[in-house]
Design an enzyme around this catalytic site. Structure first.
Site, short mmCIF file in Angstrom:
data_model
loop_
_atom_site.label_atom_id
_atom_site.label_comp_id
_atom_site.label_asym_id
_atom_site.label_seq_id
_atom_site.Cartn_x
_atom_site.Cartn_y
_atom_site.Cartn_z
CB VAL A 10 -6.94 10.84 -6.33
CG1 VAL A 10 -8.39 10.85 -5.77
CG2 VAL A 10 -6.72 10.45 -7.78
CD GLN A 34 2.50 -4.48 -6.46
OE1 GLN A 34 1.88 -4.89 -5.51
NE2 GLN A 34 1.85 -3.57 -7.26
CB CYS A 45 -2.42 -17.86 -7.05
SG CYS A 45 -1.17 -17.45 -5.64
CG ASP A 55 -4.72 -5.55 -5.84
OD1 ASP A 55 -5.20 -6.54 -6.72
OD2 ASP A 55 -3.43 -5.33 -5.59
CE LYS A 108 -9.32 -6.98 -2.70
NZ LYS A 108 -10.15 -6.80 -3.47
CB THR A 109 -3.76 -12.04 -8.88
OG1 THR A 109 -4.57 -12.42 -10.01
CG2 THR A 109 -3.82 -12.98 -7.62
CB ALA A 110 -0.60 -8.98 -12.02
CB ALA A 111 -3.21 -13.63 -13.06
CB CYS A 147 -0.32 -12.32 -4.66
SG CYS A 147 0.55 -13.92 -5.42
#
Ligand code: FAD
Length: 407
Positions: A78, A43, A341, A298, A306-309, A161
């Site tokens: 789920v 993303q 970010c 997240d 909230k990030t992938a990092a 992000c």
């Protein structure tokens, strides 16, 4: 019925990383990942796709290539959690029993919160980098733009992000400048937040970027409706008397960042806190009431951006603590809130905001965190994607502590 030692809900950034790392450290573990999607998206590159400088095809890989080979893939969604019975129920009605549960189904994009948005999206200049279906259309809109009003929106928090809504405004402004369309263009950034960025240290530097491009900054403005027929966006704001008013703005191009919330099935479960997120300890990532449940990414309550990092730093903590618990030991790993970010400020320039809990700035490399760097653009566009696919998602990322920036 199905039963596994560790069940991971969600095979996105967090779920895949945790499953891979668990199996790398304990190959004999019985790990299942519950994931409905056939595709895994990178993303963070959606911003570059929308800016016309990254190929959409390179953002996706088949789920069966990205999930760890030795994990069991339960190809379903789920529907609900029954943590008192160590059970989850799938959307198809099957139940799965677990000894340990990791909850990582991401954040919900709530397109329906804005009247008329779902119908307007994807045609006549209404675009969004937030979904893989609509990010390529952002670039089409930019290429076809011949001057007029371009509006970029950001919802009130929470959002993943939080820098992405302004990154596309900067790329658009730079694109128009390069094509001599800036004089005929009116660019406006509308944010539901009260500040340009959550970490105060970065705000003056980002405001300078906005000023350089002549992008108007309108804080405290929340998009409530899109009228595609009249090409008008409606925003709610609070006036100086504290009264809610609505204003209308005509657009030729409208880049929308959708409102975001915890997924419904998480919100409605016994795992949720009052805001709907999976209620975990901010250090250990362990659930506050169900000790055999962990959450990160997240969907978790971890009070950071909230990030992938952020997931990259959370996952080793979750894994270490989960294994400790299995071994009957105390949970010793602590997440410090690290997140980052990469604020794309132009084609070829990135200001890398790295910070921890309480907005403490913490650069990894000895470079000024407030400068717009060509090096970090190369990192963002060329180094991070292969790192993501080949290191992070394979569970190879080590656990490195961060230090605050000395001022
Ligand atoms: P996700 O990676 O979203 O994964 C959630 C998974 O759960 C998905 O695979 C989904 O299919 C699955 N799922 C959903 N419902 C269910 C269900 N009912 N049951 C089971 N599984 C389910 N991060 C950065 O670090 N840097 C950036 O520059 C950056 N830019 C971004 C730009 C954009 C436009 C966007 C959209 C995001 C950006 N991010 C960036 C954020 C980053 O992608 C996310 O924070 C990260 O992917 C979160 O990981 P996650 O595992 O929590 O959620």
């Amino acid at each position: 019925s199905l039963s596994h030692q560790v069940v991971v809900v969600g095979g996105g950034t967090a779920g895949t990383t945790v499953a891979a790392s668990l199996l790398r450290q304990r190959p004999e573990l019985d790990v299942a990942v519950v994931e409905p999607s056939e595709v895994h998206y990178y993303q963070p590159a959606f911003t570059l796709v929308g800016g016309g400088t990254y190929d959409m095809d390179s953002t996706r890989r088949a789920q069966k290539e990205t999930l760890p080979e030795t994990a069991t893939w339960i190809h379903a969604g789920v529907a609900s959690f029954e943590p008192n019975s160590n059970l989850i129920t799938l959307e198809d009605g099957r139940q799965v029993q677990y000894e340990h549960l990791v909850v990582a189904p991401g954040i919900k994009l709530d397109w329906d919160r804005v009247d008329g948005l779902r119908e307007a999206l994807g045609s006549n200049g209404v675009c969004s980098n937030y979904s893989p279906e609509t990010a390529p259309y952002t670039w089409e809109c930019l290429r076809q733009f011949r001057g007029g009003n371009a509006i970029f929106t950001q919802p009130p928090p929470p959002l993943k992000c939080a820098g992405a809504p302004q990154k596309i405004a900067y790329l658009a402004a730079d694109h128009l400048r390069r094509n001599n369309l800036a004089p005929e263009s009116n660019l406006q950034f509308y944010s539901g937040a009260g500040a340009l960025f959550s970490v105060p240290d970065f705000v003056p530097h980002l405001q300078k970027v906005m000023d350089r491009y002549g992008i108007g900054v309108n804080l405290g403005h929340d998009l409530v409706a899109v009228d595609a027929e009249r090409k008008v966006a409606r925003f709610a704001t609070t006036d100086s008397n504290g009264e809610r008013t609505e204003i209308e703005q005509p657009y030729d191009l409208l880049h929308v960042t959708p409102h975001q919330t915890a997924p419904d099935f998480v919100k409605q479960s016994p795992l949720a806190n009052a805001d709907g997120w999976v209620d975990v300890d901010k250090g250990t990532t362990q659930h506050t009431r169900y000790p055999n449940v962990f959450s990160l990414g997240d969907a978790s309550s971890l009070p950071t951006s909230k990030t992938a990092a952020a997931v990259r730093k959370q996952a080793p903590v979750t894994v270490r603590n989960l294994l400790a618990r299995m071994d009957g030991q105390a949970l010793s790993a602590q997440y410090d809130g690290y997140t980052s970010c990469p604020l794309v400020t132009a084609y070829g320039k990135v200001m890398l905001a790295e910070f921890m809990y309480d907005g403490v700035v913490t650069p990894t490399l000895p470079l000024s965190p407030f400068s717009e760097s060509r090096f970090y653009w190369v990192v963002k566009k060329h180094l991070l994607p292969p790192f993501y696919w080949n290191q992070m998602l394979r569970g190879k990322e080590p656990d490195i502590a961060h230090k605050p920036l000395k001022s």
